[in-house]
Design an enzyme around this catalytic site. Structure first.
Site, short mmCIF file in Angstrom:
data_model
loop_
_atom_site.label_atom_id
_atom_site.label_comp_id
_atom_site.label_asym_id
_atom_site.label_seq_id
_atom_site.Cartn_x
_atom_site.Cartn_y
_atom_site.Cartn_z
CD GLU A 5 3.73 15.66 -17.49
OE1 GLU A 5 4.42 15.44 -16.48
OE2 GLU A 5 4.11 15.37 -18.63
CE LYS B 121 6.25 18.15 -18.55
NZ LYS B 121 7.57 17.85 -18.04
P1 13P Z 1 8.80 14.58 -22.72
O1 13P Z 1 9.09 16.04 -23.06
O2 13P Z 1 9.86 13.65 -23.18
O3 13P Z 1 7.42 14.19 -23.12
O4 13P Z 1 8.88 14.49 -21.14
C1 13P Z 1 8.24 15.43 -20.39
C2 13P Z 1 7.78 14.83 -19.12
O5 13P Z 1 8.16 15.27 -18.07
C3 13P Z 1 6.84 13.71 -19.18
O6 13P Z 1 6.35 13.46 -17.90
#
Ligand code: 13P
Length: 333
Positions: free
Chosen positions: A174, A216
């Site tokens: 991510e 992500k």
């Molecule tokens: P949000 O969808 O609230 O941005 O959270 C996703 C997430 O896992 C952030 O690390």
């Protein structure tokens, strides 16, 4: 290619992924918006509302847990990872320990948590988790993100992803370019392209099996404070363009974060992205779904408001949103 990692990644990606892995600090912030004090028991009760929603498995294929939650059980004494697995939902675990600024006067940060990671994986695997998450954060501001921070975060994401795969666990990679600020969509596109290019270079160098990861990323949007917000079609087109430029075809899927978008907007963006993708499947071969935190939970949290009598209503609101996001992940909304 490791077939087991690829199979698990596809299973986790098959519907949507609920991010319920808020850190101690973040869950306290979320619960305080409805006047609930955060402590392990209140956090457990809140998360149980989501996990035990009847039919969650129709729309949600994976749930990301936090270290506190993975050790907790539902009211019947069934550990959350088992309760989810029994329903056909794959439990995952956030393994990073949050962001640290390079220096107090800079916005650039790296993510903590590589120390002792393989030992923690042994424990998490025994608890039944089959995928994990590590989040790197980038802020668009004057001179930021710097090339050094892009490089450092890419390398750390790659080291994390390799450790996860070595433990037999699918890594969610991510890299989040924040929506904070008044930057343009073009700036977001430029920075996100740089970040994703560096991440995939590092993953390849580290020998990570790309068929056994989930990406992500953020969508390509205007900064939150920019008065000129790009429309839904533009966000969809530019987001797919960046993915096409940067994400190898070997990657099985992409699960977007919501990043502060409203539930409706995050849903509409995902739907528009998938509608466009469905028209050009050969350019965009990946599964494209969501791994939302706030956009999946926000309305349910509000409906609950910390009151027992509202639990059923909160579960209905949560399932309605999860159904919409799942349909959007197919471009069928
Ligand atoms: P949000 O969808 O609230 O941005 O959270 C996703 C997430 O896992 C952030 O690390």
């Amino acid at each position: 290619m490791n077939n087991n990692l690829n199979k698990t990644a596809q299973e986790v990606l098959s519907r949507t992924i609920l991010a319920a892995d808020e850190s101690t600090k973040t869950i306290a912030k979320r619960l305080s918006t409805v006047g609930v004090e955060s402590n392990p028991e209140n956090n457990r009760q809140y998360r149980q509302i989501l996990f035990k929603a009847d039919g969650i498995e129709n729309y949600v294929s994976g749930v990301i847990l936090y270290d506190e939650t993975v050790r907790q059980s539902d009211d019947d004494g069934v550990p959350f990872p088992k309760a989810l697995t029994d329903k056909g939902v794959v439990p995952g675990i956030k393994v990073d320990k949050g962001t640290v600024k390079f220096s107090e006067d800079k916005v650039d940060s790296y993510t903590d948590g590589l120390d002792g990671l393989s030992d923690r994986y042994t424990e998490y695997k025994n608890m039944g988790t089959r995928f994990s998450k590590w989040r790197a954060v980038y802020t668009i501001a004057d001179g930021s993100p710097t090339n050094e921070s892009i490089q450092r975060n890419a390398e750390d994401l790659a080291v994390y992803a390799k450790a996860s795969q070595d433990a037999g666990i699918v890594p969610i990679v991510e890299p989040e370019v924040l929506m904070d600020g008044n930057h343009s969509l073009e700036q977001d596109k430029e920075v996100t392209t740089k970040v994703l290019t560096a991440v995939f270079d590092a993953l390849k160098k580290q020998g990570v099996d790309l068929s056994g990861i989930i990406l992500k990323p953020n969508m390509i949007t205007s900064g939150k404070d920019n008065s000129q917000q790009a429309d839904v079609e533009t966000v969809a087109r530019e987001t797919l363009e960046v993915l096409k430029q940067t994400v190898p075809f070997a990657v099985p899927g992409i699960a977007f974060l919501s990043g502060g978008q409203s539930p409706d907007l995050a849903t509409d963006h995902l739907n528009a992205i998938n509608r466009l993708k469905n028209k050009n499947q050969s350019d965009y071969p990946w599964r494209v779904t969501a791994s939302y935190g706030r956009a999946l939970q926000g309305e349910a949290l509000e409906a609950w408001g910390g009151k027992k009598e509202n639990i059923e209503k909160a579960q209905k609101v949560f399932l309605d949103r999860a159904e919409k996001v799942y349909k959007a992940s197919l471009g069928e909304l």
